[in-house]
Scaffold this motif. Structure first.
Motif, short mmCIF file in Angstrom:
data_model
loop_
_atom_site.label_atom_id
_atom_site.label_comp_id
_atom_site.label_asym_id
_atom_site.label_seq_id
_atom_site.Cartn_x
_atom_site.Cartn_y
_atom_site.Cartn_z
N LYS A 171 -6.82 -12.61 -12.20
CA LYS A 171 -7.02 -13.50 -10.92
C LYS A 171 -5.99 -14.80 -11.39
O LYS A 171 -5.33 -15.40 -10.40
N GLU A 172 -6.20 -15.34 -12.61
CA GLU A 172 -5.31 -16.43 -12.99
C GLU A 172 -3.97 -16.02 -12.76
O GLU A 172 -2.91 -16.87 -11.90
N GLU B 60 -3.00 -15.80 -8.88
CA GLU B 60 -2.97 -16.92 -8.30
C GLU B 60 -1.68 -18.07 -8.58
O GLU B 60 -1.62 -19.02 -7.91
N ASP B 61 -1.05 -17.76 -9.68
CA ASP B 61 0.04 -18.35 -10.07
C ASP B 61 1.06 -18.19 -9.32
O ASP B 61 2.03 -17.15 -9.60
N CYS B 62 1.61 -18.87 -8.26
CA CYS B 62 2.88 -18.64 -7.52
C CYS B 62 3.96 -18.70 -8.42
O CYS B 62 4.95 -18.37 -7.78
N ALA C 247 -2.63 -11.73 -23.92
CA ALA C 247 -1.26 -11.28 -23.74
C ALA C 247 -0.56 -11.31 -22.24
O ALA C 247 0.74 -11.33 -22.12
N LEU C 248 -1.41 -11.59 -21.38
CA LEU C 248 -0.74 -11.66 -19.83
C LEU C 248 0.02 -13.13 -19.77
O LEU C 248 0.49 -13.17 -18.67
N LYS C 249 -0.04 -14.01 -20.89
CA LYS C 249 0.62 -15.19 -20.73
C LYS C 249 1.76 -15.22 -21.85
O LYS C 249 2.54 -16.10 -22.05
N TYR C 250 1.98 -13.96 -22.32
CA TYR C 250 3.12 -13.91 -23.48
C TYR C 250 4.23 -12.91 -22.97
O TYR C 250 3.98 -12.06 -22.25
N ARG D 16 2.52 -10.46 -10.68
CA ARG D 16 1.55 -10.79 -9.51
C ARG D 16 1.29 -9.52 -8.95
O ARG D 16 -0.02 -9.28 -8.62
N HIS D 17 2.36 -8.85 -8.53
CA HIS D 17 2.08 -7.25 -7.72
C HIS D 17 1.12 -6.41 -8.69
O HIS D 17 0.08 -5.69 -8.28
N GLU D 18 1.43 -6.27 -9.84
CA GLU D 18 0.52 -5.47 -10.65
C GLU D 18 -0.75 -6.13 -11.07
O GLU D 18 -1.82 -5.19 -10.91
N CYS D 19 -0.97 -7.45 -11.12
CA CYS D 19 -2.26 -7.77 -10.98
C CYS D 19 -3.13 -7.61 -10.07
O CYS D 19 -4.33 -7.14 -9.93
#
Length: 301
Positions: free
Chosen positions: A230-231, A234-236, A201-204, A243-246
Motif C-alpha cells: 500500500k505504501e 501510494e508513493d507517486c 526490502a521494498l524500500k531498498y 507501483r504496477h507490481e504492488c
C-alpha cells in the motif's frame, strides 16, 4: 488442457489482439494461451507486441518465459533489441530469456547487460547468472521447482535462517543474483518474519529489485504484506514498474482492504498503474469467486 483445436487457440488469440475488448478479457485470453502452450499460442502472443499497452506487452513477455519453450527465444530477442519498446517490456523479455535458459540467448544478453536502461541491464545480468547457475554442479543438487509453479529469475538460497537471509537481501554490496536468491528463500519460508523482512526490502535497492519484492509478496498472498505494498503504491514518486507490481500483488491478496486501495488508484495518472489496478480488481473478483481456474477463455469465440 486437452483436445484443443488450432481454431479454438486462434479464437483466443483474436480476443488477445482485439484492442476494443476490456483489458481484463485480453489478459484472461493471454493466460489461457500460456496454459495451452505450443507454437500456435506463441504465434498469437507474438502478434501483440505492437500494442499500445506497456502492461499487456510486459505480460506477453512474462508468459512466453513461463512457457519455457525455445520457440519463443527469437521473439523475445527481437523485443529486447527494440529500444523503442518501454523499459519494463524489454526487461521482461530479458527475464523471459533467462527463464527459458537457452544458450542461444547468451550473446544477446551479454550485449545488453551494458544497456543504458538500468532495469534492462540488471535483468540481462540476472538472466546470464541464472543460465550459468543452471549449468553448475549446485543446480543438480537443488530443486528449483517453485512452490508457486513459477519459473523464477534466480534459485532460492540454500540457507533458511531469516536473519541471515535478510542480511543478504538488504546488502547493496552483494550481487543482485545473491540478493534474489535470498528473496526467493524468504518467499518459500512463508513465515511472518520472512514476510516482514521482504516488506522492509521494498524500500531498498534498484527499481528492478523492489518490483521483484512486490511480486513475491503477491505470490505469498499474506495480509502481512499489505501495508508495505500500500505504501509503495501510494508513493507517486516511486518507479511505475514498482507501483504496477504492488497493485497486482494487492490483487492477488484480494482482501476487502486491498480492493479499497486498488479502487483509489484505478484512475491513476500513470497508465501502467491504472491498468494494473484494473487487472488486480479482476483478480480480486476471481480470488473471491468459486471459479476454478483464472483466465480460462476457451468458451470465447
Amino acid at each position: 488442457m486437452v483436445n484443443i483445436t488450432e481454431n479454438q487457440i486462434r479464437n483466443i488469440g483474436k480476443v488477445l489482439k482485439d484492442e476494443t475488448r476490456p483489458l481484463k478479457e485480453r489478459f484472461r485470453a493471454l493466460f489461457t494461451l500460456r496454459n495451452v502452450g505450443g507454437p500456435v499460442s506463441i504465434e498469437c502472443i507474438q502478434e501483440c507486441f505492437g500494442d499500445g499497452s506497456a502492461l499487456l506487452k510486459h505480460e506477453l513477455a512474462y508468459c512466453l518465459g513461463q512457457m519455457q519453450d525455445s520457440e519463443a527465444v527469437s521473439v523475445l530477442i527481437k523485443v529486447l533489441e527494440d529500444t523503442k519498446q518501454e523499459p519494463m517490456v524489454r526487461h521482461e523479455a530479458a527475464e523471459a530469456l533467462g527463464a527459458i535458459a537457452s544458450v542461444e540467448a547468451t550473446p544477446i544478453l551479454e550485449k545488453f547487460k551494458a544497456d543504458p536502461v538500468i532495469e534492462v541491464a540488471e535483468t540481462c545480468e540476472l538472466a546470464l547468472e541464472r543460465i550459468k547457475w543452471l549449468n553448475s554442479p549446485e543446480s543438480a543438487q537443488l530443486d528449483v521447482k517453485s512452490p508457486y509453479n513459477s519459473v523464477d529469475p534466480a534459485p532460492p538460497a540454500t540457507c533458511d535462517d531469516v536473519g541471515e537471509l535478510k542480511q543478504v537481501l538488504l546488502n547493496e554490496n552483494a550481487s543482485l543474483f545473491e540478493r534474489y536468491r535470498a528473496m526467493f528463500s524468504l518467499r518459500n519460508l512463508q513465515t511472518k518474519e520472512a514476510i516482514l523482512a521482504l516488506g522492509v526490502a521494498l524500500k531498498y535497492g534498484s527499481a528492478l529489485f523492489r518490483h521483484e519484492i512486490a511480486f513475491v509478496l503477491g505470490q505469498i498472498q499474506d495480509e502481512e504484506g499489505v501495508p508495505f505494498l500500500k505504501e509503495s503504491l501510494e508513493d507517486c514518486a516511486e518507479n511505475e514498474m514498482v507501483r504496477h507490481e504492488c497493485a497486482e500483488a494487492l490483487g492477488a491478496i484480494a482482501t476487502d482492504h486491498c480492493i479499497e486501495i486498488l479502487n483509489r488508484f484505478v484512475k491513476d495518472d500513470k497508465r501502467v498503474v491504472k491498468e494494473s489496478c484494473e487487472i488486480a480488481l479482476d483478480m480480486c473478483e476471481y480470488e473471491n469467486s468459486p471459479e476454478f481456474q483464472y483466465a480460462n477463455t476457451l468458451q470465447v469465440s
